[in-house]
Each structure stands twice: as C-alpha cells, then as structure tokens.
Scaffold this motif. Structure first.
Motif, PDB file in Angstrom:
ATOM      1  N   LEU A 144      -7.217   4.896  -6.056  1.00 19.51           N
ATOM      2  CA  LEU A 144      -7.879   6.196  -6.243  1.00 19.51           C
ATOM      3  C   LEU A 144      -6.892   7.360  -6.286  1.00 19.51           C
ATOM      4  N   GLU A 145      -5.644   7.142  -5.902  1.00 20.21           N
ATOM      5  CA  GLU A 145      -4.622   8.182  -6.081  1.00 20.21           C
ATOM      6  C   GLU A 145      -4.483   8.534  -7.559  1.00 20.21           C
ATOM      7  N   ASP A 146      -4.674   7.523  -8.415  1.00 15.34           N
ATOM      8  CA  ASP A 146      -4.359   7.697  -9.837  1.00 15.34           C
ATOM      9  C   ASP A 146      -5.574   7.629 -10.761  1.00 15.34           C
TER      10      ASP A 146
ATOM     11  N   VAL B 133       0.857  -1.184   0.000  1.00 15.32           N
ATOM     12  CA  VAL B 133       0.000   0.000   0.000  1.00 15.32           C
ATOM     13  C   VAL B 133       0.897   1.238   0.000  1.00 15.32           C
ATOM     14  N   HIS B 134       0.626   2.147  -0.955  1.00 14.11           N
ATOM     15  CA  HIS B 134       1.395   3.404  -1.061  1.00 14.11           C
ATOM     16  C   HIS B 134       0.541   4.505  -0.436  1.00 14.11           C
ATOM     17  N   LEU B 135       1.125   5.223   0.522  1.00 15.92           N
ATOM     18  CA  LEU B 135       0.311   6.132   1.334  1.00 15.92           C
ATOM     19  C   LEU B 135       0.744   7.586   1.305  1.00 15.92           C
ATOM     20  N   HIS B 136      -0.255   8.460   1.383  1.00 19.43           N
ATOM     21  CA  HIS B 136      -0.091   9.871   1.748  1.00 19.43           C
ATOM     22  C   HIS B 136      -0.977  10.071   2.971  1.00 19.43           C
ATOM     23  N   ALA B 137      -0.643  11.064   3.805  1.00 22.16           N
ATOM     24  CA  ALA B 137      -1.491  11.338   4.979  1.00 22.16           C
ATOM     25  C   ALA B 137      -2.405  12.524   4.682  1.00 22.16           C
TER      26      ALA B 137
ATOM     27  N   VAL C 186       5.679   4.438   2.116  1.00 22.60           N
ATOM     28  CA  VAL C 186       5.310   5.790   2.546  1.00 22.60           C
ATOM     29  C   VAL C 186       5.777   6.787   1.482  1.00 22.60           C
ATOM     30  N   SER C 187       4.893   7.681   1.094  1.00 16.13           N
ATOM     31  CA  SER C 187       5.270   8.690   0.090  1.00 16.13           C
ATOM     32  C   SER C 187       6.166   9.748   0.713  1.00 16.13           C
ATOM     33  N   THR C 188       7.199  10.151  -0.058  1.00 13.43           N
ATOM     34  CA  THR C 188       7.944  11.350   0.325  1.00 13.43           C
ATOM     35  C   THR C 188       7.654  12.462  -0.688  1.00 13.43           C
TER      36      THR C 188
ATOM     37  N   VAL D  46       2.438  -3.698 -11.044  1.00  9.87           N
ATOM     38  CA  VAL D  46       1.398  -2.705 -11.333  1.00  9.87           C
ATOM     39  C   VAL D  46       0.892  -2.020 -10.066  1.00  9.87           C
ATOM     40  N   ARG D  47       0.618  -0.716 -10.194  1.00  4.28           N
ATOM     41  CA  ARG D  47      -0.078  -0.009  -9.108  1.00  4.28           C
ATOM     42  C   ARG D  47      -1.426   0.483  -9.606  1.00  4.28           C
ATOM     43  N   VAL D  48      -2.458   0.309  -8.764  1.00  2.00           N
ATOM     44  CA  VAL D  48      -3.791   0.859  -9.047  1.00  2.00           C
ATOM     45  C   VAL D  48      -4.270   1.602  -7.796  1.00  2.00           C
TER      46      VAL D  48
END
Ligand code: KMH
Ligand code: ZN
Length: 309
Positions: A256-258, A45-49, A81-83, A252-254
């Motif tokens: 709602l961010e994209d 899971v790739h995250l932003h807060a 975690v996104s930077t 692959v990444r999917v």
C-alpha cells in the motif's frame, strides 16, 4: 533462475488514511499485517513509522515499538527500515534509525528530486484528518533532499553499522551517481538497487524504463556486481513491472506504500492480498519464492540476531 524475493511495503509515508481504510497505523496493526504478508510469501518488509492518525514520525520510541511488535509476531521476516522519512523530515532524524537499531537493510535514496502528489487528488478525497490536504499541497514545493554529501554520510553510517544499503533509483542519472560513489570507494559491490518507477518527479512506470535500468546497470556495474528489485507506483503499474522483473530475473516490491488497488477500481483490503497476487504471478511465470533466509543469502545480509531491537 534464482528464487524471487517479494518485499512488502505496507504503509509508506505518502499514502493517506483517506485514500484507503486498510492502512495499518498502530504498532499492533503493523505486526498483524506483516504476519499476514509473511504467510502470503513476503520475505522482506519495508517500513516507515506513523502515528495512529497517519502522520509520519521519526520518534525512536515509536519505531522501537513497531519493530519489536513485528519481530515478536513474525520473527523470521527481514525488516528493511526506511531512511526516506516523510515530507521534509530532517536528515538527522531520517538516519537516526541506523545506529539506533542497526537493521539488516535500510533504504538509501540516490538523489534529490521532486516527489509530488498530484494536487487534483484533493478534489477527489473526503479527508479524515486536517493534516492531509496540507500534506498534498506541501509536495508541490518540497525537495526530497539527497545531495552527494547526504548520500556519502548515509553510506558511511550504514557501513559503520553493518547495514546493507538498498539504493533507491528514481531516475537514470541516479545510476551515474551510484557508479561515481563506487568509484570513490564509498559503495561496496555487490550492491542492491530498488528501481522506482512511476513517482511524479522520477521516471514514468513503463516497462521500457525498467529494461533500460536493468541494461544500463549491467553495462555500468557488470551483471555479477548487483541485485535489483522493482517498485511500480500505482495500479496496474505495480503488477506490470513486477511481472517483467519476474521474467528478467529481478525481485519485486508490492504494498500500500505504492499501490492501493488489487484490480481496476477495487481497493486491496490488505497488503497480503497484493503479496498473494504477486506470488501467483511469479508462480505462473516459473519463479519460486525465496524464504527470508534465502533472501538473506541472495542479498548478503548479516542476520536478524545482529540487529538492536
Ligand atoms: N515510497 C517509495 C516510492 C524510502 O522509503 O526510502 C520510495 C521509498 C523510499 O520507499
Ligand atoms: Zn519507503
């Protein structure tokens, strides 16, 4: 072919609450959503807060709450975690998550660029929050700053904290930057790259661009020295380039961010729906889905027990 890693990016920093009612924004909502995505087949899971009104935050207390809620509900998933932060987030705030939480993997954006939301979107939306139209306007005149000095600082901080950098590549020139950083000893093989197709300011979301990225990477780095994944921004790009990556042996990444749509004109009601569709496509194309532990092996990650959250 190697098993495929499906990453889900459930929130992002650019998707607006007025575009979809299905964005998880509270820590508990994040946790439930990530659990559903894990059950559907996502292993990262790739995250932003975000704050509950959808604004991006770099508050480490909120980050901790989100990370722990997810870890509790879904202990085995890999947390990236996104930077990248949000629009104009200062560099020091973007990188702070690395020493604070020492995640297994963090995004690292490989160049400065425009990162634009088309202003016409303002005429199509009924805004829920006052910050949203200002945010759209702000993207017209903000540079997503990732200079060589920034990149070198991010790389150094990540390696010091045993964090694998996921290199976000939005343009062909960024591959040249990767090559240079490797040649200067700032990057270690094998690298992991995320090819991002379809951001306004980067390359468009065509299958030709993905093939070019893959071929250029093989030429520049050698097949055995990198792994890669793809993001296609918008619908149907997310699934077109995801399908091609499946065929080509990428990941692959999917989410709602994209991309907001499960099919033409129909909003995805959850990130899990998007994961589920990608899992089905990959299955039909003969790729098995990697579990989180298999993904850790493929990417060479240190393990969740070595993180600080
Ligand atoms: N939103 C993606 C297009 C990051 O978080 O560092 C890019 C991204 C970058 O995910
Ligand atoms: Zn992101």
């Amino acid at each position: 072919m190697e098993k495929i890693i499906i990453t889900v990016a459930p929130v992002g920093s650019v998707t607006l609450p007025s575009q979809t009612p299905y964005l998880p924004l509270k820590p508990e909502e994040y946790a439930e959503e990530v659990y559903r995505c894990r059950m559907a087949g996502a292993s990262i899971v790739h995250l932003h807060a975000r704050l509950p009104d959808g604004q991006v935050t770099s508050d480490l207390k909120i980050w901790r709450h989100i990370l722990r809620s997810i870890r509790e509900r879904c202990p085995d998933i890999i947390i990236c975690v996104s930077t990248g932060g949000g629009l104009g987030t200062p560099l020091s705030e973007r990188i702070a998550v690395v020493p604070e939480f020492t995640p297994e993997i963090c995004s690292l954006n490989m160049g400065s660029m425009n990162f634009v939301i088309p202003p016409q979107l303002k005429n199509k939306l009924k805004f829920k929050y006052r910050w949203e139209p200002t945010f759209i306007e702000g993207t017209q005149d903000t540079i997503f700053k990732n200079t060589f000095k920034d990149i070198e600082y991010f790389l150094k901080t990540m390696y010091e904290n045993d964090v694998k950098p996921e290199l976000e590549i939005y343009d062909l020139g960024m591959l040249n930057t990767v090559k240079y950083q490797y040649s200067m000893g700032n990057l270690r093989f094998p690298i992991h790259m995320q090819f991002v197709l379809g951001v306004l300011g980067g390359v468009d979301g065509s299958v030709e661009n993905l093939i070019y990225f893959r071929n250029a990477s093989e030429r520049l780095f050698g097949k055995e020295n990198f792994t890669w994944s793809v993001i296609g921004v918008g619908y149907p790009t997310e699934f077109y380039v995801g399908s091609l990556a499946t065929i080509l042996g990428g990941h692959v990444r999917v989410g709602l961010e994209d991309n907001l749509y499960i099919r033409k004109g129909e909003l995805a009601k959850s990130n899990a729906e998007l994961v589920n569709k990608m899992v089905k496509i990959a299955g039909e194309l003969g790729r098995e889905i990697a579990t989180p532990d298999e993904a850790r092996k493929i990417l060479g990650l240190k393990g969740a027990d070595k993180t600080l959250f």
